[in-house]
Design an enzyme around this catalytic site. Structure first.
Site, PDB file in Angstrom:
ATOM      1  CE  LYS A 101     -12.805   6.604 -18.645  1.00  0.00           C
ATOM      2  NZ  LYS A 101     -13.111   7.931 -18.189  1.00  0.00           N
TER       3      LYS A 101
ATOM      4  CG  ASP B  67      -9.891  15.184 -16.373  1.00  0.00           C
ATOM      5  OD1 ASP B  67      -9.248  14.459 -17.169  1.00  0.00           O
ATOM      6  OD2 ASP B  67     -10.916  14.799 -15.782  1.00  0.00           O
TER       7      ASP B  67
ATOM      8  CE1 TYR C 267     -16.434  10.730 -16.651  1.00  0.00           C
ATOM      9  CE2 TYR C 267     -16.109  10.780 -14.287  1.00  0.00           C
ATOM     10  CZ  TYR C 267     -16.430  10.095 -15.431  1.00  0.00           C
ATOM     11  OH  TYR C 267     -16.749   8.764 -15.350  1.00  0.00           O
TER      12      TYR C 267
ATOM     13  NE  ARG D 118      -2.806   0.449   3.482  1.00  0.00           N
ATOM     14  CZ  ARG D 118      -2.214   0.957   4.574  1.00  0.00           C
ATOM     15  NH1 ARG D 118      -1.763   2.188   4.586  1.00  0.00           N
ATOM     16  NH2 ARG D 118      -2.103   0.227   5.659  1.00  0.00           N
TER      17      ARG D 118
HETATM   18  C1  LIG Z   1     -13.571   8.591 -17.047  1.00  0.00           C
HETATM   19  C2  LIG Z   1     -13.131   9.962 -16.693  1.00  0.00           C
HETATM   20  C3  LIG Z   1     -12.802  10.300 -15.378  1.00  0.00           C
HETATM   21  C4  LIG Z   1     -12.960   9.306 -14.233  1.00  0.00           C
HETATM   22  O1  LIG Z   1     -12.088   8.250 -14.351  1.00  0.00           O
HETATM   23  P1  LIG Z   1     -12.408   6.753 -13.744  1.00  0.00           P
HETATM   24  O2  LIG Z   1     -11.173   6.017 -14.099  1.00  0.00           O
HETATM   25  O3  LIG Z   1     -13.656   6.283 -14.417  1.00  0.00           O
HETATM   26  O4  LIG Z   1     -12.606   6.923 -12.282  1.00  0.00           O
HETATM   27  C5  LIG Z   1     -12.356  11.579 -15.132  1.00  0.00           C
HETATM   28  N1  LIG Z   1     -12.260  12.500 -16.113  1.00  0.00           N
HETATM   29  C6  LIG Z   1     -12.593  12.215 -17.381  1.00  0.00           C
HETATM   30  C7  LIG Z   1     -12.479  13.283 -18.420  1.00  0.00           C
HETATM   31  C8  LIG Z   1     -13.039  10.947 -17.722  1.00  0.00           C
HETATM   32  O5  LIG Z   1     -13.376  10.667 -18.983  1.00  0.00           O
END
Ligand SMILES: *Cc1c(COP(=O)(O)O)cnc(C)c1O
Length: 375
Positions: free
Chosen positions: A197, A172, A100, A48
């Site tokens: 992603k 982001d 998001y 961890r």
């Molecule tokens: C999917 C996504 C997130 C969240 O990510 P997870 O891995 O699903 O927790 C945050 N920002 C954007 C732009 C996303 O597409």
């Protein structure tokens, strides 16, 4: 800044001293031998806290972003929530209006408990951003390109505004991985990725990344919070993300090419009232996108003339594009975001979001053509 392609292609690759293997080992151990008085000969105590596979992946992610330090998390949400929770209580956060959706829900539900204040602003309007600053503004939270409207924020201008106000800028950049956009090089302080992603890239692993321009107080607070709250990615997830990075530049190139073809087709279609893709000259922030991105990504959205019912009918006729959430995998996906976001959604009812995958552009265009023609 070093080239991304060789960094990615050789991520984690060096002959393993124990075996000569060129692919990095997956170390699953939860605990590591220490001396009786707690010295750590290899630097590792407990999974961890830190572990070799996570460390290797973080070093690669930091190099890709030009960051001093990168932290890996089990999901993008865990990464984002940590960046927010690590702010001093009483801090004010400016959140871009097309961030998001779950971050906006998080702000509404959790910020009061965490002692944080929040203002939601359109980050494409820099005067509105300046006007929303408060003496306690600690963080500007941008998302570029944004989900699902593909709005593009001027990262360098926002960094200047944040720094003049004594605040930090987080971007982001999930829709635009380092091979097409490097927010830290444009002046941002923190980059967030949902590694679920494009970094993972195959729809089979979840992860999140925070990459920091400086290894200061906020990075240390995020690290500490991760240790204490246990928001550690599994070594296997770290390993899959590292493997995904190896083909990231090649995949992004193909995603971008296919998305451009799809966007151009949709822009000329009579039943489509709007196409949101920063690579189109008609996009309102195309000039900013062209200046700060090397290419425009594999995500786009479009609005079907006739609104919600017409959009749902088109989505139901799609064959190659699968109706599913998420993005950045090899297969193409379509999603009626307003249905998924629910009653609080601000997404137009006629909007369909596309994650353009790695199939052939001709087949993707043909699928959209038949889906738009039907009914
Ligand atoms: C999917 C996504 C997130 C969240 O990510 P997870 O891995 O699903 O927790 C945050 N920002 C954007 C732009 C996303 O597409």
């Amino acid at each position: 800044m070093s080239r991304i392609e060789p960094l990615a292609a050789r991520a984690g690759s060096r002959p393993d001293p124990a075996s000569g293997a060129l692919s990095p080992p997956l170390q699953l151990a939860t605990t590591f031998e220490h001396t009786p008085d707690g010295q750590l000969p290899q630097g590792f105590l407990y999974q961890r806290y830190d572990n070799p596979t996570q460390q290797e992946t973080e070093q690669v992610l930091a190099a890709l972003e030009g960051a001093k330090r990168a932290l890996l998390f089990p999901t993008g949400m865990a990464a984002g929530a940590t960046a927010l929770q690590a702010l001093p209580p009483g801090s004010h956060v400016l959140l871009c209006d097309d961030s998001y959706f779950t971050f906006r829900v998080l702000a509404a539900q959790q910020f009061p408990r965490w002692g944080l204040e929040c203002t939601i602003v359109d980050f494409t309007d820099l005067d509105a951003v300046r006007a929303a600053l408060r003496p306690n503004t600690a963080l500007l939270w941008a998302e570029s390109p944004s989900n699902p409207l593909l709005k593009v924020s001027d990262i360098a201008a926002l960094a200047d505004i944040a720094h003049e106000a004594g605040a930090r800028l987080l971007v982001d950049s999930t829709f635009a991985p380092a091979v097409i956009q490097q927010p830290l090089a444009l002046g941002a302080d923190i980059v967030l990725h949902s590694a679920t992603k494009y970094l993972g890239g195959h729809g089979d692993v979840m992860g999140g990344v925070l990459a920091f321009a400086d290894d200061g107080e906020h990075a240390a607070a995020c690290h500490q919070l991760r240790l204490m709250a246990g928001a550690t990615a599994s070594p296997f997830a770290a390993w899959l993300i590292l493997r995904g990075v190896r083909s990231l530049p090649a995949r992004m190139d193909w995603h971008c090419r296919n998305a451009r073809r799809v966007a151009e087709f949709l822009a000329g279609h009579a039943k489509v009232s709007a196409v949101h893709y920063p690579g189109l000259a008609s996009h309102p922030q195309h000039a900013v996108a062209a200046a700060q991105m090397r290419d425009f990504g594999g995500m786009l959205s479009f609005e079907v003339a006739g609104g919600r019912e017409a959009a749902l009918a088109v989505a139901s006729r799609m064959r190659l594009f699968t109706n599913a959430t998420s993005l950045g995998s090899t297969e193409s996906l379509v999603e009626h975001r307003a249905s998924i976001e629910g009653p609080a959604s601000t997404t137009p009812g006629g909007l369909l979001r596309l994650s353009v995958g790695l199939e052939h552009a001709d087949d993707l265009v043909a699928d959209l053509e038949q889906a738009l023609a039907g009914g």
